[in-house]
Design a protein around this motif. Structure first.
Motif, PDB file in Angstrom:
ATOM      1  N   ILE A 139       0.848  -1.192   0.000  1.00 22.78           N
ATOM      2  CA  ILE A 139       0.000   0.000   0.000  1.00 22.78           C
ATOM      3  C   ILE A 139       0.882   1.241   0.000  1.00 22.78           C
ATOM      4  O   ILE A 139       0.574   2.264   0.607  1.00 22.78           O
ATOM      5  N   GLY A 140       2.002   1.163  -0.725  1.00 23.02           N
ATOM      6  CA  GLY A 140       2.984   2.225  -0.701  1.00 23.02           C
ATOM      7  C   GLY A 140       2.531   3.557  -1.270  1.00 23.02           C
ATOM      8  O   GLY A 140       3.002   4.612  -0.878  1.00 23.02           O
ATOM      9  N   ASN A 141       1.611   3.534  -2.231  1.00 30.76           N
ATOM     10  CA  ASN A 141       1.145   4.800  -2.791  1.00 30.76           C
ATOM     11  C   ASN A 141      -0.335   4.665  -3.149  1.00 30.76           C
ATOM     12  O   ASN A 141      -0.914   3.579  -3.115  1.00 30.76           O
ATOM     13  N   TRP A 142      -0.942   5.768  -3.531  1.00 32.18           N
ATOM     14  CA  TRP A 142      -2.399   5.761  -3.729  1.00 32.18           C
ATOM     15  C   TRP A 142      -2.811   4.916  -4.931  1.00 32.18           C
ATOM     16  O   TRP A 142      -3.914   4.354  -4.955  1.00 32.18           O
ATOM     17  N   ILE A 143      -1.902   4.793  -5.911  1.00 29.40           N
ATOM     18  CA  ILE A 143      -2.232   3.961  -7.079  1.00 29.40           C
ATOM     19  C   ILE A 143      -2.354   2.494  -6.654  1.00 29.40           C
ATOM     20  O   ILE A 143      -3.307   1.793  -7.024  1.00 29.40           O
ATOM     21  N   ARG A 145      -2.934   1.415  -3.652  1.00 30.27           N
ATOM     22  CA  ARG A 145      -4.078   1.282  -2.751  1.00 30.27           C
ATOM     23  C   ARG A 145      -5.381   1.203  -3.548  1.00 30.27           C
ATOM     24  O   ARG A 145      -6.276   0.423  -3.231  1.00 30.27           O
ATOM     25  N   LYS A 146      -5.471   2.012  -4.613  1.00 29.03           N
ATOM     26  CA  LYS A 146      -6.661   1.991  -5.458  1.00 29.03           C
ATOM     27  C   LYS A 146      -6.794   0.641  -6.157  1.00 29.03           C
ATOM     28  O   LYS A 146      -7.896   0.081  -6.253  1.00 29.03           O
ATOM     29  N   TYR A 147      -5.671   0.133  -6.646  1.00 34.44           N
ATOM     30  CA  TYR A 147      -5.671  -1.176  -7.321  1.00 34.44           C
ATOM     31  C   TYR A 147      -6.107  -2.278  -6.355  1.00 34.44           C
ATOM     32  O   TYR A 147      -6.926  -3.131  -6.679  1.00 34.44           O
ATOM     33  N   ASN A 148      -5.576  -2.245  -5.135  1.00 40.15           N
ATOM     34  CA  ASN A 148      -5.914  -3.268  -4.139  1.00 40.15           C
ATOM     35  C   ASN A 148      -7.381  -3.192  -3.725  1.00 40.15           C
ATOM     36  O   ASN A 148      -7.986  -4.202  -3.357  1.00 40.15           O
ATOM     37  N   ALA A 149      -7.938  -1.976  -3.763  1.00 38.14           N
ATOM     38  CA  ALA A 149      -9.266  -1.748  -3.187  1.00 38.14           C
ATOM     39  C   ALA A 149     -10.349  -2.585  -3.832  1.00 38.14           C
ATOM     40  O   ALA A 149     -11.407  -2.800  -3.229  1.00 38.14           O
ATOM     41  N   VAL A 150     -10.110  -3.092  -5.029  1.00 34.87           N
ATOM     42  CA  VAL A 150     -11.125  -3.913  -5.691  1.00 34.87           C
ATOM     43  C   VAL A 150     -11.462  -5.142  -4.848  1.00 34.87           C
ATOM     44  O   VAL A 150     -12.582  -5.657  -4.926  1.00 34.87           O
ATOM     45  N   MET A 151     -10.497  -5.575  -4.014  1.00 38.36           N
ATOM     46  CA  MET A 151     -10.770  -6.747  -3.178  1.00 38.36           C
ATOM     47  C   MET A 151     -11.757  -6.430  -2.055  1.00 38.36           C
ATOM     48  O   MET A 151     -12.165  -7.331  -1.315  1.00 38.36           O
ATOM     49  N   THR A 152     -12.148  -5.174  -1.931  1.00 34.76           N
ATOM     50  CA  THR A 152     -13.159  -4.801  -0.935  1.00 34.76           C
ATOM     51  C   THR A 152     -14.508  -4.530  -1.601  1.00 34.76           C
ATOM     52  O   THR A 152     -15.452  -4.131  -0.929  1.00 34.76           O
TER      53      THR A 152
END
Length: 400
Positions: A139-143, A145-152
């Motif tokens: 989760i080093g940068n907002w990009i 974090r945005k990419y990971n967020a799909v898992m939520t």
């Protein structure tokens, strides 16, 4: 590969007819590894079919496709491992076609790249989406974090430990009532000390050229720095004992430079006779049984820590680092010990403590550890709780 030609079926027709068991589509990049994601997918597919449903798995294939066929699950080859945006975009339509063609009722996705395609496919087909959060991801940068967020983005988000559940809440703001903590489960049929023959243990001991009567310590896990092999080597060096053997069991998976670093550290400490690197093992139940002490020395938190649970299921004392999922699976001073991450001195002391147990103490620990895993971390529990989540999301959509 099945034909994924586009079908013009109205989404209103997707509603499951009364009495038809649900069809669940699981999606993961590939089935080529032996990790928890791949094995969990096969186990859940078996549970779906055993419960009367229909299990379909979409991936790029791999060795575990054969295991899917053994549990009567269907496999569809799709390029869902790709992170190429064009491929991911095209996967949306491929999944829409598959969902409509096979009358899928629930989609369960386990990785980020296919999750983006699955999310939009489920939006189009109005099929509920379940996601499983298997790790903390970067989760080093907002990009990122945005990419990971799909898992939520799932109707329900499965976290494989309370540690991961807390991570999802803190970093992605997912409400508690949307998260379901479902620990990974141990296959108690496979990891049962009563079912491991002496011949299997002797074979491994012979293959690994282990001397008789010598205490065996084992760190299972692929050779990668955060698994803590260097910490273990340093701990063994601090103990200054030649009457033990320490096995680092796992493939380097191409990390040849790190393997050389491990080998050099062993030589630097003069531990060539004590510490041995063993490649991939196909009979881990037997490996645990021939071992006196199992270590998980990860310097970064494990999302769950499958090895620690499997070893306890086999009645073996464990030492794990005091963070991540191990805090939920180890009962400190009862089934094992927790040590600070990267602290080779504390690890050396814990190893000495574990090896000093007399027979009565070892037997008591073994009984407690086995009962602990059977009560809290069985494959059956994992499967039952996952099927409950599928029923939840179907009920939410009025399709139960």
């Amino acid at each position: 590969m099945k034909d994924s030609a586009h079908l013009n079926i109205d989404d209103d027709e997707m509603a499951r007819p009364e009495g038809r068991p649900p069809t669940v589509l699981q999606i993961l990049p590939a089935l080529g590894g032996s990790g928890g994601v791949e094995r969990g997918t096969v186990e859940i597919a078996g549970a779906i079919n055993a419960a009367g449903g229909r299990a379909i798995v979409a991936s790029e294939g791999g060795l575990l496709v054969h295991d899917l066929s053994r549990v009567n699950a269907e496999h569809v080859i799709l390029p869902v491992a790709s992170k190429n945006p064009v491929v991911m975009y095209r996967n949306v339509q491929r999944l829409i076609d598959l969902i409509r063609q096979e009358h899928v009722d629930v989609v369960h996705v386990r990785s980020r790249a296919p999750a983006w395609s699955a999310y939009f496919a489920c939006q189009r087909t109005k099929v509920p989406l379940v996601t499983t959060f298997h790790g903390t991801y970067s989760i080093g940068n907002w990009i990122k974090r945005k990419y990971n967020a799909v898992m939520t983005f799932g109707d329900r988000v499965i976290a494989i430990s309370s540690f991961i559940g807390g991570h999802v809440r803190r970093h992605y703001g997912v409400p508690v009532d949307k998260i379901r903590v479902i620990h990974r489960g141990v296959d108690l049929e496979r990891f049962d000390p009563e079912k491991i023959s002496a011949e299997r243990v002797i074979k491994l001991s012979t293959d690994w050229r282990l001397p008789d009567g010598v205490p065996i310590i084992m760190l299972p896990g692929r050779l990668t720095r955060w698994k803590g092999q260097l910490v273990v080597i340093d701990a063994i060096a601090r103990m200054a004992r030649k009457d033990i053997r320490c096995l680092l069991v796992g493939s380097d998976q191409g990390r040849e430079e790190y393997r050389r670093e491990l080998e050099n550290r062993i030589v630097q400490h003069g531990l060539e006779e004590v510490v041995r690197i063993v490649d991939h093992c196909d009979d881990m139940p037997a490996a645990y049984k021939l071992t006196d002490l199992v270590i998980s020395a990860s310097t970064d938190p494990e999302a769950f820590g499958r090895i620690v649970c499997e070893a306890q299921a086999m009645g073996r004392p464990v030492i794990a680092t005091d963070h991540g999922g191990a805090r939920e699976t180890v009962i400190p001073e009862v089934t094992g010990w927790l040590t600070p991450p990267g602290d080779s001195d504390a690890l050396a002391k814990a190893i000495e403590t574990g090896l000093s147990l007399d027979s009565a103490a070892r037997n008591k620990l073994a009984d407690t550890a086995i009962a602990h895993v059977r009560k809290n971390f069985s494959k059956t529990q994992m499967c039952d709780k996952t099927l409950d989540v599928y029923n939840e999301v179907l009920a939410d959509r009025g399709r139960a």
